[in-house]
Motif scaffolding. Sequence first.
Motif, PDB file in Angstrom:
ATOM      1  N   GLY A   1     -13.877  31.801 -11.473  1.00 24.20           N
ATOM      2  CA  GLY A   1     -14.326  30.417 -11.435  1.00 24.20           C
ATOM      3  C   GLY A   1     -14.875  30.026 -10.074  1.00 24.20           C
ATOM      4  O   GLY A   1     -15.403  30.850  -9.337  1.00 24.20           O
ATOM      5  N   GLN A   2     -14.727  28.746  -9.729  1.00 20.92           N
ATOM      6  CA  GLN A   2     -15.321  28.238  -8.494  1.00 20.92           C
ATOM      7  C   GLN A   2     -14.804  28.954  -7.256  1.00 20.92           C
ATOM      8  O   GLN A   2     -15.533  29.170  -6.303  1.00 20.92           O
TER       9      GLN A   2
ATOM     10  N   ARG B   1      -3.639  25.821 -12.001  1.00 20.71           N
ATOM     11  CA  ARG B   1      -4.717  25.732 -11.014  1.00 20.71           C
ATOM     12  C   ARG B   1      -5.162  24.283 -10.860  1.00 20.71           C
ATOM     13  O   ARG B   1      -5.268  23.549 -11.839  1.00 20.71           O
ATOM     14  N   HIS B   2      -5.431  23.897  -9.606  1.00 22.89           N
ATOM     15  CA  HIS B   2      -5.940  22.550  -9.352  1.00 22.89           C
ATOM     16  C   HIS B   2      -7.466  22.584  -9.459  1.00 22.89           C
ATOM     17  O   HIS B   2      -8.127  23.372  -8.764  1.00 22.89           O
ATOM     18  N   PRO B   3      -8.072  21.767 -10.324  1.00 19.90           N
ATOM     19  CA  PRO B   3      -9.526  21.847 -10.558  1.00 19.90           C
ATOM     20  C   PRO B   3     -10.379  21.414  -9.372  1.00 19.90           C
ATOM     21  O   PRO B   3     -11.571  21.727  -9.341  1.00 19.90           O
TER      22      PRO B   3
ATOM     23  N   ASN C   1      -8.810  24.150  -6.196  1.00 17.87           N
ATOM     24  CA  ASN C   1      -8.730  25.529  -6.685  1.00 17.87           C
ATOM     25  C   ASN C   1      -7.473  26.259  -6.212  1.00 17.87           C
ATOM     26  O   ASN C   1      -7.396  27.483  -6.297  1.00 17.87           O
TER      27      ASN C   1
ATOM     28  N   HIS D   1      -3.653  27.548  -6.504  1.00 21.80           N
ATOM     29  CA  HIS D   1      -2.852  28.012  -7.630  1.00 21.80           C
ATOM     30  C   HIS D   1      -1.369  27.735  -7.396  1.00 21.80           C
ATOM     31  O   HIS D   1      -0.908  27.682  -6.262  1.00 21.80           O
TER      32      HIS D   1
ATOM     33  N   TYR E   1      -2.614  19.511 -11.271  1.00 21.20           N
ATOM     34  CA  TYR E   1      -2.848  20.881 -11.702  1.00 21.20           C
ATOM     35  C   TYR E   1      -2.990  20.940 -13.216  1.00 21.20           C
ATOM     36  O   TYR E   1      -2.382  20.139 -13.940  1.00 21.20           O
ATOM     37  N   VAL E   2      -3.769  21.908 -13.692  1.00 19.95           N
ATOM     38  CA  VAL E   2      -3.904  22.144 -15.130  1.00 19.95           C
ATOM     39  C   VAL E   2      -3.377  23.544 -15.437  1.00 19.95           C
ATOM     40  O   VAL E   2      -3.513  24.467 -14.619  1.00 19.95           O
TER      41      VAL E   2
ATOM     42  N   GLU F   1      -3.198  27.153 -16.584  1.00 19.86           N
ATOM     43  CA  GLU F   1      -4.243  28.169 -16.693  1.00 19.86           C
ATOM     44  C   GLU F   1      -3.869  29.288 -17.649  1.00 19.86           C
ATOM     45  O   GLU F   1      -4.627  29.627 -18.542  1.00 19.86           O
TER      46      GLU F   1
END
Length: 210
Positions: free
Chosen positions: A23-24, A54-56, A59, A61, A77-78, A80
């Motif tokens: 990802g980013q 992970r925090h969008p 980023n 973890h 955080y979301v 993953e």
Amino acid sequence: MASESQMHLYTTDINEPTSGRAGQYDTYGWFRVGILGYASLTAVSGTQPLHRWRHPVSNLHFYTVDSAGEAASTLGYVYERLECHVLQANSPGAVPAFRFYDAEEGDHYFSRQKGGEGLGRYAEEGIGFYVFPEKQPDTSEIWGWSTKPRLVTYCLMLKDEAGKILARRTGAYSSFQQAMDACGKWARDTNAQNGHNYKFFIDVSEGACP
């Protein structure tokens, strides 16, 4: 900002940080900092799930055996994925992976060393989970990565054509490739010093030589 400081990633997929699937945050560049330990990829007796968040935005973890994620969701955080199945505290052979936290940047890292690895302002938070310290049947490496290089211990070996170890030595390098390059130079230097052109086969593994 997290992009200007140090971030850590732990994954059972050694290719993840360089595959484009990261990802980013793969734009920050990652350095492999060694194997944290070994864990199962499936649920077996004596294990528990290790959850990855992970925090969008940053980023960063976060890893925890708490199925609710501790306070991760309230901090943005979301969820993953389930990274692997780590050991329970009473499992035979289990050793602790201690969790360390940088309160200024929000980053966590893990270490099997009780006092950590001297990474400045990180404070110990206690035991994060348990792992095998050595490879076991049906286990996978938990690879540690960082956005800043850190020296990793490798065993360099010179072998003959049959695979017999002729010489070995321990060294610290910032990457596997650097360790391989050092091993190749060692082979060339050995030939030069002894005035022959022996065909060495080089090999490198993480960890100190036995």
